[in-house]
Structure formats: structure tokens, C-alpha cells
Design an enzyme around this catalytic site. Structure first.
Site, short mmCIF file in Angstrom:
data_model
loop_
_atom_site.label_atom_id
_atom_site.label_comp_id
_atom_site.label_asym_id
_atom_site.label_seq_id
_atom_site.Cartn_x
_atom_site.Cartn_y
_atom_site.Cartn_z
N GLN A 242 0.69 -0.93 -0.32
CA GLN A 242 0.12 -0.72 -0.27
C GLN A 242 0.91 1.44 -0.16
O GLN A 242 0.61 2.75 -0.63
CB GLN A 242 -1.08 0.00 0.93
CG GLN A 242 -2.24 -1.04 0.92
CD GLN A 242 -2.92 -0.64 -0.37
OE1 GLN A 242 -3.01 -0.95 -0.97
NE2 GLN A 242 -3.37 0.29 0.01
N HIS A 245 1.38 3.15 -3.27
CA HIS A 245 0.50 3.38 -4.24
C HIS A 245 1.17 5.53 -4.37
O HIS A 245 0.51 5.41 -5.73
CB HIS A 245 -0.20 3.40 -3.66
CG HIS A 245 -1.52 1.99 -3.91
ND1 HIS A 245 -1.71 2.32 -5.24
CD2 HIS A 245 -1.83 1.43 -3.00
CE1 HIS A 245 -3.16 1.15 -5.72
NE2 HIS A 245 -2.54 0.99 -4.16
N GLU A 309 -9.48 1.95 5.34
CA GLU A 309 -10.09 1.52 4.05
C GLU A 309 -9.85 0.00 3.57
O GLU A 309 -10.58 -0.73 3.37
CB GLU A 309 -9.38 2.39 2.69
CG GLU A 309 -9.45 1.70 1.35
CD GLU A 309 -8.67 2.17 0.28
OE1 GLU A 309 -9.03 2.56 -0.56
OE2 GLU A 309 -7.69 2.81 0.89
N HIS A 310 -8.19 -0.47 3.68
CA HIS A 310 -8.54 -2.38 3.69
C HIS A 310 -7.70 -2.53 5.06
O HIS A 310 -6.93 -1.75 6.05
CB HIS A 310 -6.82 -2.20 2.66
CG HIS A 310 -7.59 -1.51 1.54
ND1 HIS A 310 -6.81 -0.13 0.87
CD2 HIS A 310 -7.60 -1.99 0.06
CE1 HIS A 310 -7.28 0.37 -0.22
NE2 HIS A 310 -7.73 -0.98 -0.78
N ASP A 343 -6.98 -5.72 -4.78
CA ASP A 343 -6.87 -5.06 -5.57
C ASP A 343 -6.97 -5.68 -6.90
O ASP A 343 -7.34 -4.59 -7.91
CB ASP A 343 -6.06 -4.74 -5.35
CG ASP A 343 -5.20 -3.22 -4.20
OD1 ASP A 343 -6.03 -2.74 -4.25
OD2 ASP A 343 -4.18 -3.24 -4.05
N HIS A 402 -54.13 16.43 1.28
CA HIS A 402 -53.70 15.34 1.24
C HIS A 402 -55.51 14.24 1.36
O HIS A 402 -55.61 13.83 1.31
CB HIS A 402 -52.88 14.93 2.53
CG HIS A 402 -51.45 15.33 2.24
ND1 HIS A 402 -50.86 16.84 1.18
CD2 HIS A 402 -50.62 15.20 1.55
CE1 HIS A 402 -49.85 16.93 0.67
NE2 HIS A 402 -49.29 15.56 1.06
#
Length: 421
Positions: A242, A245, A309-310, A343, A402
Site C-alpha cells: 500500500q 501507491h 479502507e483496507h 486489488d 391530502h
């Protein structure tokens, strides 16, 4: 402070994003061209990718890579196809039938990051569920390289997924173009895809102009929860996967073992030097944390507060952690489930909420490309049976029209009954 992310606040970059948005709204394709020259340093006669480019891209792709993409395609398709649900239909009371059906979002935009690592795998993650959902128009934008091209693998994957509206546009200007539409790039109803912090803020700004987004997905992140049952070399490899990235990525190790923490730190140092993207990973490691927690209750509280996230879980008592997990984008369990499987090719979607948004957002799934529409049909019997309830409630709220909408129907039915009709 321990759980802080290495992100800018919206205020730091929203002025730039606003400027681009207003320009694209006013000048359309001309503004897109100007910002592509400014940010990507390339001048394009047209951003639209032609059939010839797609054909050449297919010829340029190695057969081994084609097979790998094909297998990933199959797994992702299977998992998202299985997410289809039948309509829900219920007779809530006699003569009152309600049902719900999912319908595709007609026009969607897919943003595919480029830069130092063009993420062709993201095309699979977004285009496959969009196609399964039945979206009528799918627009794909991705930033061009310095020669004004998209990587052949991006074009090949997009073509494999049946996308023919591919544009060489990236960053804020791509999001703005899909938000407002230009003579070349169609306007969409919802924008998907990860990106840097400028893209994230651009997507959030798009919502002010009536365009939905999948989620605020910014720089990638990973949290690993591990104990002595985890292999230190695996944990380090996952953290580095990670970290490479981008320089604004963040990786976190949470552990109840001091010895594992030390071993992982040593492995990270050792493995880092062998990586081609080691300078990027090194800067990301500077944003990252190795956290020792004295017990598992404190550890799970910290994890849920962070909302990764992960989330890789590698502990002897994994059932405890799984049961207590409230906030995570995607969870990877055990020594042999690397985050990189998700991924690319296991089948789950890798477009996930970052920056703590896992506390309230889901990752992209089939439902992301649909919306639910409710229907109802009431018979004569049904309106007579339910009518009084509606009338009483409408009157209590002071909404006489109504009430009248029901009363008039009931009176007509009573007249018909009296006449024997």
C-alpha cells in the site's frame, strides 16, 4: 494524533478546484484543453480515443497479461453478478400492494487514475458492475501521458469491458467535464473512481451541481491487525504494497505483540530497499504507524475509530475481531489473504472509502450503479380500508388537501356501492 491521516483539508485546495470547475462550466472543451496542457503538459487536438488507438493497444498487450486480466474479469463478474436481488413485493394491508425494484443509473462516469501507476484494474472494478447493472452510457476519463496517450493496457481493458467513450482527460478538469458536460464529453449522473486529493475534492464539489459520487475516495490506506500467529515478512510486504501507491498513502500496523512489532519494522526496512518504487514507499512510511496495544478490546476500539479502507486481520482469535468489526472498507483474513488479491483478482471491489469514511460509506458494489424505485397500487377495497388512517393523519398535520385526495375517492366508491355498481 496517532490516527491522523496525511491529508490536506478541503480548504487547502478547494480554491484551485473551484477555479477549474467554473472555467470548464463556462468554456467547455477549451478549458479542458487548457488545463490538460497546464497539469499534464500535453496538447491534444481531441481527447476522445479513436478505434484505431484501441486496436493498436490490443496488439501491444502481452498474451500473459491478457489472460491475467481475463481471469480477474471472470472473478469480478461472478462476485458482482451474484449481488443481483429480486424485486421485493408485499401486500401491506388488504388491497394495498407495494414493491421495490432496482433500476440502473442511466449515465455514469468512471475516473481512472494515471500518474506514476495507471490503475487499469480499476476499470474492471467499475465497468463490470456498471455493465451488469445495465447503465446506458458509460464515460471513462483518464489522464494522458506526456506524449498524449493512454497506456495500451488501459485501452485494452476498457475495450474488453465494452466501453467505447474513452477520454484522455485527468484530474479536476475530468471531473468538471463529466459534471457539466462539454461538446465532446457527456454529462453524467454519477461519478465513480479513486484519485488524488484534488480529484477527491473535485468529486465532492460535483455534488453541489447535482451529480452524485460513489464516495470521497482519496489516498490509499491499509491497517493490519496482527499477533504472533502472523508472519512478519508477510505483514511487512502488505504494508509496503500500500505504501508504494503514493507518497500520501498511509499504512498502520496494530498489534498486541511487542516482538511482532519489532520484527515487522526490521522486515519493512529490509524489503523496502529492494522495491523499484522505494522512494515513494519511503515517504508513505513516514506517514505511517506501528502501534502496540495492550489488549484486544483496546485494539478493536482503535480500529473501529480509524475506519480503515483496507483491513488485514491475522490473529489466532480472528472470530472475535470479525464479530466486533464495525468500520472497514474491505477485510482480508489470515496469513494467505494479501490485500493485493482484492486489488486485482479475487472478485471483491477495490474502490473503497478512505480517510475514515468507512464509518459511513460502503465500497463500490452492484447497488452503487442502481437506484431503488418504489411502486404501489391500491384497489378500491384497499383505499376504503386504509383511507380513514390517511385522513386522520393528514388532518393532524393540517394538510387538508391530502385528506381530500382520499375523501373524494371514498365518497365516489360509497355512491357506486349505493347504486349497486
Amino acid at each position: 494524533d496517532i490516527l491522523s491521516r496525511p491529508t490536506f483539508t478541503v480548504g487547502d485546495i478547494e480554491d484551485t478546484v473551484n477555479e477549474v470547475f467554473l472555467s470548464v462550466r463556462k468554456k467547455g472543451d477549451d478549458a479542458v484543453k487548457e488545463y490538460t496542457e497546464k497539469f499534464d503538459r500535453v496538447s491534444l487536438a481531441s481527447p476522445l480515443v479513436g478505434e484505431k488507438e484501441i486496436g493498436e493497444a490490443e496488439q501491444a498487450i502481452d498474451e500473459g497479461l491478457k489472460r491475467a486480466i481475463g481471469r480477474a474479469y471472470d472473478n469480478i463478474y461472478k462476485f458482482h453478478e451474484a449481488q443481483k436481488t429480486p424485486p421485493v413485493k408485499v401486500e401491506t394491508s388488504p388491497g394495498v400492494v407495494c414493491w421495490q425494484q432496482k433500476r440502473p443509473i442511466q449515465k455514469v462516469g468512471l475516473y481512472i487514475p494515471g500518474g506514476t501507476a495507471p490503475l487499469f484494474s480499476t476499470i474492471l472494478m467499475l465497468a463490470i458492475p456498471a455493465k451488469i447493472a445495465g447503465c446506458d452510457e458509460i464515460v471513462l476519463c483518464s489522464p494522458p501521458d506526456k506524449n498524449g496517450n493512454l497506456p495500451p493496457v488501459v485501452l485494452y481493458t476498457a475495450s474488453l469491458c465494452g466501453i467505447d467513450k474513452i477520454y484522455k482527460v485527468g484530474g479536476i478538469q475530468a471531473v468538471a467535464a463529466m459534471t457539466f458536460g462539454t461538446p465532446t464529453i457527456p454529462r453524467v449522473y454519477k461519478i465513480f473512481g479513486p484519485g488524488n486529493q484534488y480529484v477527491t475534492v473535485a468529486k465532492q464539489l460535483a455534488t453541489k451541481y447535482g451529480v452524485a459520487i460513489d464516495m470521497p475516495a482519496g489516498p490509499s490506506e491499509l491497517l493490519v491487525m496482527a499477533d504472533d500467529s502472523a508472519l512478519p515478512s508477510f505483514v511487512a510486504a502488505d504494508l509496503l504494497s500500500q505504501a508504494e501507491h503514493g507518497t500520501d498513502s498511509q499504512v498502520v500496523l496494530v498489534t498486541t505483540s511487542r516482538s511482532l512489532l519489532t520484527k515487522v519494522e526490521e522486515e519493512v526496512t529490509s524489503q523496502l530497499d529492494a522495491l523499484p518504487r522505494k522512494e515513494i514507499a519511503r515517504k508513505a512510511i513516514g506517514n505511517s504507524r506501528l502501534i502496540y496495544m495492550s489488549d484486544r478490546d483496546a485494539a478493536i476500539d482503535l480500529i473501529n475509530t480509524y475506519g480503515p479502507e483496507h483491513y488485514i486481520l491475522c490473529t489466532d482469535d480472528e472470530e472475535y475481531y470479525l464479530e466486533k468489526t464495525a468500520n472497514a472498507g474491505s477485510v482480508f483474513i489470515g496469513n494467505y489473504t494479501p490485500e493485493s488479491a482484492g486489488d486485482y483478482a479475487s472478485g471483491t471491489n477495490h474502490t473503497l472509502p478512505t480517510n475514515g469514511y468507512a464509518r459511513q460509506y460502503s465500497g463500490v458494489n452492484l447497488d452503487s450503479f442502481t437506484k431503488s424505485i418504489t411502486f404501489q397500487k391500491i384497489s378500491e377495497e384497499g383505499i376504503m380500508d386504509l383511507g380513514e388512517t390517511i385522513e386522520i393523519m393528514a388532518e393532524a398535520e393540517g394538510l387538508q388537501a391530502h385528506r381530500n385526495a382520499v375523501t373524494l375517492r371514498k365518497e365516489l366508491l360509497k355512491q357506486k356501492l349505493q347504486k349497486g355498481e
